[in-house]
Write a protein that holds these residues in place. Sequence first.
Motif, PDB file in Angstrom:
ATOM      1  N   TRP A  40       1.912   1.849  -1.960  1.00  0.00           N
ATOM      2  CA  TRP A  40       1.236   0.560  -1.823  1.00  0.00           C
ATOM      3  C   TRP A  40       0.970   0.034  -3.220  1.00  0.00           C
ATOM      4  O   TRP A  40       0.354   0.714  -4.040  1.00  0.00           O
ATOM      5  CB  TRP A  40      -0.071   0.709  -1.050  1.00  0.00           C
ATOM      6  CG  TRP A  40      -0.698  -0.625  -0.727  1.00  0.00           C
ATOM      7  CD1 TRP A  40      -0.468  -1.389   0.385  1.00  0.00           C
ATOM      8  CD2 TRP A  40      -1.639  -1.345  -1.532  1.00  0.00           C
ATOM      9  NE1 TRP A  40      -1.195  -2.554   0.314  1.00  0.00           N
ATOM     10  CE2 TRP A  40      -1.930  -2.556  -0.852  1.00  0.00           C
ATOM     11  CE3 TRP A  40      -2.257  -1.105  -2.759  1.00  0.00           C
ATOM     12  CZ2 TRP A  40      -2.810  -3.509  -1.352  1.00  0.00           C
ATOM     13  CZ3 TRP A  40      -3.130  -2.053  -3.271  1.00  0.00           C
ATOM     14  CH2 TRP A  40      -3.411  -3.238  -2.564  1.00  0.00           C
ATOM     15  N   TRP A  41       1.448  -1.177  -3.497  1.00  0.00           N
ATOM     16  CA  TRP A  41       1.352  -1.769  -4.821  1.00  0.00           C
ATOM     17  C   TRP A  41       1.939  -0.793  -5.835  1.00  0.00           C
ATOM     18  O   TRP A  41       3.117  -0.462  -5.756  1.00  0.00           O
ATOM     19  CB  TRP A  41      -0.087  -2.168  -5.117  1.00  0.00           C
ATOM     20  CG  TRP A  41      -0.255  -3.099  -6.283  1.00  0.00           C
ATOM     21  CD1 TRP A  41       0.591  -4.109  -6.646  1.00  0.00           C
ATOM     22  CD2 TRP A  41      -1.328  -3.097  -7.230  1.00  0.00           C
ATOM     23  NE1 TRP A  41       0.100  -4.753  -7.756  1.00  0.00           N
ATOM     24  CE2 TRP A  41      -1.071  -4.150  -8.145  1.00  0.00           C
ATOM     25  CE3 TRP A  41      -2.472  -2.332  -7.395  1.00  0.00           C
ATOM     26  CZ2 TRP A  41      -1.917  -4.454  -9.211  1.00  0.00           C
ATOM     27  CZ3 TRP A  41      -3.321  -2.632  -8.445  1.00  0.00           C
ATOM     28  CH2 TRP A  41      -3.047  -3.683  -9.346  1.00  0.00           C
ATOM     29  N   ASN A  42       1.122  -0.301  -6.782  1.00  0.00           N
ATOM     30  CA  ASN A  42       1.620   0.613  -7.820  1.00  0.00           C
ATOM     31  C   ASN A  42       1.204   2.060  -7.574  1.00  0.00           C
ATOM     32  O   ASN A  42       1.277   2.877  -8.487  1.00  0.00           O
ATOM     33  CB  ASN A  42       1.087   0.172  -9.182  1.00  0.00           C
ATOM     34  CG  ASN A  42       1.394  -1.270  -9.470  1.00  0.00           C
ATOM     35  OD1 ASN A  42       2.542  -1.682  -9.372  1.00  0.00           O
ATOM     36  ND2 ASN A  42       0.380  -2.046  -9.793  1.00  0.00           N
ATOM     37  N   PHE A  43       0.755   2.344  -6.364  1.00  0.00           N
ATOM     38  CA  PHE A  43       0.229   3.665  -6.036  1.00  0.00           C
ATOM     39  C   PHE A  43       1.200   4.418  -5.125  1.00  0.00           C
ATOM     40  O   PHE A  43       1.707   3.862  -4.152  1.00  0.00           O
ATOM     41  CB  PHE A  43      -1.121   3.547  -5.327  1.00  0.00           C
ATOM     42  CG  PHE A  43      -2.156   2.747  -6.086  1.00  0.00           C
ATOM     43  CD1 PHE A  43      -2.313   2.912  -7.455  1.00  0.00           C
ATOM     44  CD2 PHE A  43      -2.971   1.845  -5.433  1.00  0.00           C
ATOM     45  CE1 PHE A  43      -3.269   2.184  -8.153  1.00  0.00           C
ATOM     46  CE2 PHE A  43      -3.930   1.109  -6.113  1.00  0.00           C
ATOM     47  CZ  PHE A  43      -4.080   1.274  -7.487  1.00  0.00           C
ATOM     48  N   VAL A  44       1.403   5.700  -5.429  1.00  0.00           N
ATOM     49  CA  VAL A  44       2.252   6.579  -4.610  1.00  0.00           C
ATOM     50  C   VAL A  44       1.476   7.853  -4.344  1.00  0.00           C
ATOM     51  O   VAL A  44       0.844   8.413  -5.250  1.00  0.00           O
ATOM     52  CB  VAL A  44       3.576   6.901  -5.333  1.00  0.00           C
ATOM     53  CG1 VAL A  44       4.340   8.007  -4.604  1.00  0.00           C
ATOM     54  CG2 VAL A  44       4.444   5.651  -5.453  1.00  0.00           C
ATOM     55  N   SER A  45       1.497   8.320  -3.089  1.00  0.00           N
ATOM     56  CA  SER A  45       0.794   9.562  -2.769  1.00  0.00           C
ATOM     57  C   SER A  45       1.352  10.156  -1.482  1.00  0.00           C
ATOM     58  O   SER A  45       1.916   9.447  -0.641  1.00  0.00           O
ATOM     59  CB  SER A  45      -0.709   9.302  -2.601  1.00  0.00           C
ATOM     60  OG  SER A  45      -1.392  10.517  -2.295  1.00  0.00           O
ATOM     61  N   SER A  46       1.156  11.447  -1.321  1.00  0.00           N
ATOM     62  CA  SER A  46       1.483  12.117  -0.069  1.00  0.00           C
ATOM     63  C   SER A  46       0.385  11.916   0.973  1.00  0.00           C
ATOM     64  O   SER A  46       0.533  12.294   2.123  1.00  0.00           O
ATOM     65  CB  SER A  46       1.698  13.615  -0.310  1.00  0.00           C
ATOM     66  OG  SER A  46       0.528  14.196  -0.880  1.00  0.00           O
ATOM     67  N   ARG A  47      -0.747  11.290   0.531  1.00  0.00           N
ATOM     68  CA  ARG A  47      -1.899  11.100   1.433  1.00  0.00           C
ATOM     69  C   ARG A  47      -2.343   9.637   1.449  1.00  0.00           C
ATOM     70  O   ARG A  47      -2.619   9.062   0.396  1.00  0.00           O
ATOM     71  CB  ARG A  47      -3.071  11.986   0.996  1.00  0.00           C
ATOM     72  CG  ARG A  47      -2.761  13.487   1.021  1.00  0.00           C
ATOM     73  CD  ARG A  47      -3.944  14.302   0.517  1.00  0.00           C
ATOM     74  NE  ARG A  47      -4.156  14.107  -0.912  1.00  0.00           N
ATOM     75  CZ  ARG A  47      -5.287  13.711  -1.456  1.00  0.00           C
ATOM     76  NH1 ARG A  47      -6.344  13.417  -0.678  1.00  0.00           N
ATOM     77  NH2 ARG A  47      -5.425  13.574  -2.758  1.00  0.00           N
ATOM     78  N   LYS A  48      -2.452   9.058   2.629  1.00  0.00           N
ATOM     79  CA  LYS A  48      -2.886   7.670   2.752  1.00  0.00           C
ATOM     80  C   LYS A  48      -4.280   7.465   2.170  1.00  0.00           C
ATOM     81  O   LYS A  48      -4.556   6.458   1.511  1.00  0.00           O
ATOM     82  CB  LYS A  48      -2.880   7.240   4.226  1.00  0.00           C
ATOM     83  CG  LYS A  48      -1.506   6.966   4.804  1.00  0.00           C
ATOM     84  CD  LYS A  48      -1.638   6.458   6.235  1.00  0.00           C
ATOM     85  CE  LYS A  48      -0.278   6.131   6.828  1.00  0.00           C
ATOM     86  NZ  LYS A  48      -0.397   5.653   8.223  1.00  0.00           N
ATOM     87  N   GLU A  49      -5.172   8.436   2.424  1.00  0.00           N
ATOM     88  CA  GLU A  49      -6.543   8.272   1.961  1.00  0.00           C
ATOM     89  C   GLU A  49      -6.635   8.259   0.433  1.00  0.00           C
ATOM     90  O   GLU A  49      -7.552   7.658  -0.143  1.00  0.00           O
ATOM     91  CB  GLU A  49      -7.453   9.358   2.542  1.00  0.00           C
ATOM     92  CG  GLU A  49      -7.109  10.791   2.146  1.00  0.00           C
ATOM     93  CD  GLU A  49      -6.098  11.460   3.060  1.00  0.00           C
ATOM     94  OE1 GLU A  49      -6.031  12.707   3.027  1.00  0.00           O
ATOM     95  OE2 GLU A  49      -5.381  10.747   3.807  1.00  0.00           O
ATOM     96  N   ARG A  50      -5.671   8.900  -0.241  1.00  0.00           N
ATOM     97  CA  ARG A  50      -5.689   8.900  -1.710  1.00  0.00           C
ATOM     98  C   ARG A  50      -5.362   7.501  -2.242  1.00  0.00           C
ATOM     99  O   ARG A  50      -5.909   7.089  -3.281  1.00  0.00           O
ATOM    100  CB  ARG A  50      -4.685   9.925  -2.247  1.00  0.00           C
ATOM    101  CG  ARG A  50      -4.640  10.001  -3.765  1.00  0.00           C
ATOM    102  CD  ARG A  50      -5.966  10.489  -4.322  1.00  0.00           C
ATOM    103  NE  ARG A  50      -5.964  10.561  -5.787  1.00  0.00           N
ATOM    104  CZ  ARG A  50      -6.320   9.567  -6.593  1.00  0.00           C
ATOM    105  NH1 ARG A  50      -6.701   8.398  -6.082  1.00  0.00           N
ATOM    106  NH2 ARG A  50      -6.294   9.723  -7.899  1.00  0.00           N
ATOM    107  N   ILE A  51      -4.504   6.799  -1.549  1.00  0.00           N
ATOM    108  CA  ILE A  51      -4.188   5.431  -1.963  1.00  0.00           C
ATOM    109  C   ILE A  51      -5.408   4.535  -1.775  1.00  0.00           C
ATOM    110  O   ILE A  51      -5.706   3.679  -2.620  1.00  0.00           O
ATOM    111  CB  ILE A  51      -2.965   4.904  -1.198  1.00  0.00           C
ATOM    112  CG1 ILE A  51      -1.703   5.632  -1.708  1.00  0.00           C
ATOM    113  CG2 ILE A  51      -2.821   3.390  -1.344  1.00  0.00           C
ATOM    114  CD1 ILE A  51      -0.414   5.234  -1.055  1.00  0.00           C
ATOM    115  N   GLU A  52      -6.150   4.746  -0.684  1.00  0.00           N
ATOM    116  CA  GLU A  52      -7.380   3.964  -0.488  1.00  0.00           C
ATOM    117  C   GLU A  52      -8.382   4.231  -1.606  1.00  0.00           C
ATOM    118  O   GLU A  52      -9.055   3.317  -2.090  1.00  0.00           O
ATOM    119  CB  GLU A  52      -7.994   4.294   0.869  1.00  0.00           C
ATOM    120  CG  GLU A  52      -7.136   3.877   2.055  1.00  0.00           C
ATOM    121  CD  GLU A  52      -6.786   2.399   2.022  1.00  0.00           C
ATOM    122  OE1 GLU A  52      -7.700   1.572   1.807  1.00  0.00           O
ATOM    123  OE2 GLU A  52      -5.599   2.065   2.194  1.00  0.00           O
TER     124      GLU A  52
END
Length: 305
Positions: free
Chosen positions: A251-263
Motif C-alpha cells: 500500500w503506497w510505499n509500504f510492503v509487509s507480510s502483515r496487513k496490520e503492520r502497514i496500518e
Amino acid sequence: MLEIVIEARNAAISPTMKVKRILPFRLRRMVGPFIFMDHAGPIGDIPSKPSSLDVLPHPHIGLSTVSYLFGGRVTHRDSLGVEQIIRPGEVNWMTAGSGIAHSERFEDPSALAGGELEMIQTWVALPEKDEESAPSFRNYTPDRLPIFTDKGVWMRLIAGNAYGLNNDVKTNSPLFYLHVILNQGASFGLPREHSERGFYIVRGTVEVSGITYHEGQMLVFTKGADPLILAKENTTLMLLGGEPLGERFIWWNFVSSRKERIEQAKEDWKQGRIILPPNDNKEFIPLPDDKSKPAGSPPKPEPLS
C-alpha cells in the motif's frame, strides 16, 4: 513457457516526473522478491522549474529500493543522514526495514540536458525475518559490478548471482538483477538457477518463440522454461527474478507480510515517527487519503518509489 506479458502503464511520481510502471501488476504482483518496478525517462523536455521533477521525502517499510541509472544524476537523501549522488552504472541499495524516509532530487540542470536522465527503480521485498531490520544504505560503484561480454552481448550484474557471476551487493534473499545490451541478431537465454525469471524491454525489440515483443513490455516465464531471446534490433533489457518469498501486502510505499503492520506504518508517518532526512526536512509527501488518491501538490502523484 511464457507465463504472462505485462504492459507498462503510465504513472506520475511528482508533478512533472512521468514513469512507466511495470510492477506490481494485478495478474502478477511479484517476480521472485521483486514487487515494484518503475522506468523513468528518458527526459526529453526539461521543465521550466526542474525542481518539479523532485520526489519529496516519503517513507518505506519492509523492502529495499534499488535505483539504477542509464543517464543523468539523482541526489538521494535519507533519514540516516546519507546524501549520495547516484550516477549511471552505479547501484543505490536502500533497505527500509522497520522504516526510513528518503528523497530523490534532480539538482544538476546539466544532467537533464539532451534527454539524458533515465533510471529504473525496483523494490525488493524482504524476508519476514528481515522486515523489521535496521534501515541501511549502500552505494556500489561500477567497478564493483562485474561485466560479461560475448559476441553481440554485454551485461552487468547489478545484484545477486547469474551465469556464474556474483558481486558484493548485499541482498537478503536469492535473486538476480542484470542490465543487458544485445546487438541486432544476438541471442540470449535466461539464467537457469532461479525459479522465477523475467525481463523488461527498456528499448528495442526481441523475438521469443517466433513472436516479437517491444519496448515497455515485461515477459515472465514459468519455472524450468528455457526461452531463447533473439534481438531484432539493438536492444536493452533488465533481467530479474529469484526465489519467491510468499504473500506480501503493498500500500503506497509500504510492503509487509502483515496487513496490520502497514496500518501501523500509516500511523507512524502521520505522527512523524518515521524521521525525515535531516538535510531535507522542510517538506514531505503526506499520507494519501486512500491508495487511489495519493496526496501531493497538483497534479497529484501516484504511489511513488
